[in-house]
Design an enzyme around this catalytic site. Structure first.
Site: not given
Length: 81
Positions: A45-46
């Site tokens: 993810c981020g």
């Protein structure tokens, strides 16, 4: 490799060859990527939090070789510099 960020986040770039499946539906759609419970699956993810949760859920579903990429997309981008 699966990018579990939301579509608008992934629009800014993804790791090459990654499949995009938002965190909210990864458990429902993982079979579109693989049904092999032993296949290595790398989630990101981020920064690593959402992918860690997704990895935990996939492990609960019986996938045995699931990891969350430390640092997520931001960490990967920094490593490319």
């Amino acid at each position: 490799m699966i990018d579990v960020r939301e579509r608008e986040e992934s629009a800014n770039g993804i790791i090459p060859n990654a499949v995009t499946i938002p965190r909210g539906i990864v458990e429902l759609t993982i079979d579109q990527v693989t049904s092999d419970k032993n296949k290595k699956i790398v989630l990101y993810c981020g920064g690593g939090s959402r992918s860690a949760l997704a990895a935990w859920m996939l492990k609960k579903m019986g996938f045995k070789n699931v990891i969350s990429l430390a640092g997520g997309y931001r960490g990967w981008m920094q490593s490319q510099l």
